[in-house]
Each structure stands twice: as C-alpha cells, then as structure tokens.
Scaffold this motif. Structure first.
Motif, short mmCIF file in Angstrom:
data_model
loop_
_atom_site.label_atom_id
_atom_site.label_comp_id
_atom_site.label_asym_id
_atom_site.label_seq_id
_atom_site.Cartn_x
_atom_site.Cartn_y
_atom_site.Cartn_z
N GLY A 90 1.80 0.32 -3.83
CA GLY A 90 1.23 -0.33 -5.00
C GLY A 90 -0.21 -0.77 -4.80
N PRO A 91 -0.54 -2.01 -5.23
CA PRO A 91 -1.94 -2.46 -5.19
C PRO A 91 -2.48 -2.67 -3.79
N ALA A 92 -1.62 -2.62 -2.77
CA ALA A 92 -2.12 -2.69 -1.40
C ALA A 92 -3.05 -1.52 -1.11
N THR A 93 -2.95 -0.47 -1.93
CA THR A 93 -3.82 0.70 -1.75
C THR A 93 -5.29 0.32 -1.89
N ARG A 94 -5.58 -0.68 -2.69
CA ARG A 94 -6.97 -1.12 -2.85
C ARG A 94 -7.56 -1.58 -1.51
N ALA A 95 -6.71 -2.14 -0.66
CA ALA A 95 -7.18 -2.61 0.64
C ALA A 95 -7.42 -1.48 1.61
N MET A 96 -6.99 -0.25 1.25
CA MET A 96 -7.08 0.88 2.16
C MET A 96 -8.30 1.75 1.90
N THR A 97 -9.08 1.45 0.88
CA THR A 97 -10.12 2.38 0.44
C THR A 97 -11.18 2.64 1.51
N ALA A 98 -11.37 1.70 2.45
CA ALA A 98 -12.38 1.89 3.49
C ALA A 98 -11.87 2.71 4.67
#
Length: 323
Positions: free
Chosen positions: A95-103
């Motif tokens: 889910g929204p944890a993907t936003r933390a993975m963008t780097a």
C-alpha cells in the motif's frame, strides 16, 4: 498485459511444481517487507502462503525483515534509506508504504498499490516498468463505474451520490472522472467530497454529511481502509447506503463492496517474487491488475438502513453475504 495473457501466465505459474521453484536450496534469500498497516497482517500472510506454494520455507531458504509504521509512511523513510543490494535480495511494499520506497534504486521492489504507479513515478508504464519496481495495482476505472451500477441496482431510489475521496491518492482524479461519467449515465447527480490526507478526514466526513446525498461511495485507498470503521459508522448514522472497493470495508459495516480480493493478490505477488529471486529483472515484468473481483453484501447493515435486498439481483450475485 491483457486479461487473457494474465490468466494464462497465472495458470502456468500455479502449474509449476512447487519443489522446482525455489532456485537454490543452499541460499537463504532475504526479503524486506514494509507496511503502514499493523500486525497481524493478512497481506503478509497471503504473500507467505504464496511463497510456500512455490517451494520457499521460512528459516530454511527465505527470511523476512519486517518494518511497520501504522498509518505513517514517512516513518519508514529512514529505514528504507539504508537498503542496499547484498544485504537484501528483494523488498516488498504494501500500500502507501510504497511512497517510502521511491528513493530505492539498487534493490528490486515489488508493490501492491491501490493507486496509479505511473502517476506516482514508480514505473514508466504498466506494460514496461523499466526500472527496479513492478507488482500489482488495484486501480481499475472499469471497477469505478461498476460500483455505481451495483449501488444503483441495490438502492434504485438513489438520485444524489456523495463521492468520498482522498485527493492525495495517485490516480484519484481518473477514478473520480470514471465514477462521475457512470453516475451521469444512470441519471445520478454526484457530489465530490475530497479530503487531503488523514488530518482532513473528519472535515471531509462532515462535508459528506452536509451534501444532502442519498448514498455514499468511498474510493478505496489505505487511508480510508484504516478508518473504515469510522466511515461505516458515519454512513449508518446518516442513513446512507454505502459502496466501497474492498471486502474489509463491508466487514466493518459498509453495505456493499466490489473489487479485488487483496489477500489473493498478495498470494499472486509471490509469483513475481520467485521470478525475481531466480534472476529476472523487474524492468521487464509488467505491472498487472487483478482480473477476479468479489461482490460483498452486508445484510446486517441493510436491515439497519431499512433496505430490502431479498429481491435484488445484487444479493443473488454476491460472492459473500454478511448476515
């Protein structure tokens, strides 16, 4: 990847002998799992089950490093910033944890996302991700229109529909446009009720209560999922028949839901995990969309709202009925 290709691919994946799928019985693969949900985590359970079906045994040839930050993707960024290939073979974001993975650039990342991964900048396109990210998206504009149709079938008197939406959700405007068009075709007026993140949730609900609507449609995303009990109670208190995207909302008291089974999607995601651990690149593995959907009806909520579904085709077509 179209539906026929996906079904053929999934059938082939399920037919592989489980014992042959784990690449190297002497190697222990490390999987980094990040989530903004909390434990117990049904999505992690589905993913683990999928890995077991493909010959992976936890503690023998695969281990998990679990990181949870309920409702707070930002809290995961520091942990994620330390991810390096060699320490981790694969990262999976829920889910929204993907936003933390963008780097993250040098570790393969699998995601299951309710929004649009192209708009979020994770992949170049669904068919050709082109980088180190791939996975599944629950976003389907066909489903957005179908939810309106099913709600109208269940409650024919609906003339004015409040559409409750997290405006920060990637793909939200496309979903709103598809919903608006489907409602217009059915003679339903729509009232757009956006809210920007968790700090505006209560304000958004208050606006929905003032919308003079006959029913409530809630776009599925993790923020509304986390607060599904509050939203379902709100709908009942305001005597609004409600439509949601996933069955978990109905378990919390929503009237109807129509969408993919999330746990089954995570089970399938283990197919991609296996392929990546065996050496395939995420860049060439298309982002897929679920092709099987479930309709759930909560008869307890229907009774509370005075809605008789006994003669409704929606009830007969339901995959699951909560009584």
């Amino acid at each position: 990847m179209d539906r026929r290709d996906f079904i053929a691919f999934l059938g082939a994946a399920m037919a592989w002998p489980a014992a042959a799928l784990a690449q190297d019985s002497t190697k222990v693969y490390r999987i980094f799992w990040v989530s903004t949900d909390s434990q117990p985590d049904p999505f992690l359970a589905g993913f683990r089950e999928g890995l077991r079906a493909r010959g992976y045994v936890e503690g023998k040839n695969v281990t998990f490093e679990l990181h949870y930050a309920p409702g707070n993707p930002q809290a995961l960024r520091e942990v994620v910033s330390e991810l390096r290939r060699g320490n981790i073979d694969l990262a999976v974001s829920s889910g929204p944890a993907t936003r933390a993975m963008t780097a993250v650039t040098d570790v393969p990342v699998l995601f299951a996302l309710s929004g649009d991964p192209v708009e979020l900048g994770l992949v170049r396109s669904l068919g050709e991700p082109g980088g180190n990210f791939t996975g599944s998206t629950f976003l389907s504009l066909e489903l957005a229109g179908k939810r309106v149709e099913l709600l109208k079938e269940a409650v024919p008197a609906v003339r004015r529909l409040a559409v409750f939406s997290n405006s920060l959700h990637p793909g939200e405007q496309s979903e709103w446009r598809a919903t608006r068009e489907a409602a217009k075709a059915l003679g339903i007026e729509t009232v757009y009720v956006p809210f920007a993140g968790k700090n505006e949730l209560d304000k958004g609900l208050a606006a929905a209560g003032d919308a003079r609507a006959d029913a409530l449609l809630v776009f599925p995303d993790v923020l509304t999922l986390v607060h599904r009990d509050k939203i379902a109670r709100f709908a009942i208190a305001h005597r609004l028949p409600s439509m949601f995207g996933w069955s978990e909302y109905c378990d919390a008291g929503g009237l109807l839901s129509y969408g993919a089974n999330q746990r089954a999607t995570y089970f399938w995601l283990a197919t991609y995990a296996d392929r990546i651990l065996r050496g395939e690149k995420p860049a060439i593995l298309p982002v897929v969309q679920p092709t099987k959907f479930e309709l759930v009806v909560n008869l307890r909520t229907a009774e509370l709202l005075g809605i008789d579904l006994d003669k409704s085709s929606v009830l007969f077509r339901a995959n699951r009925v909560i009584e």
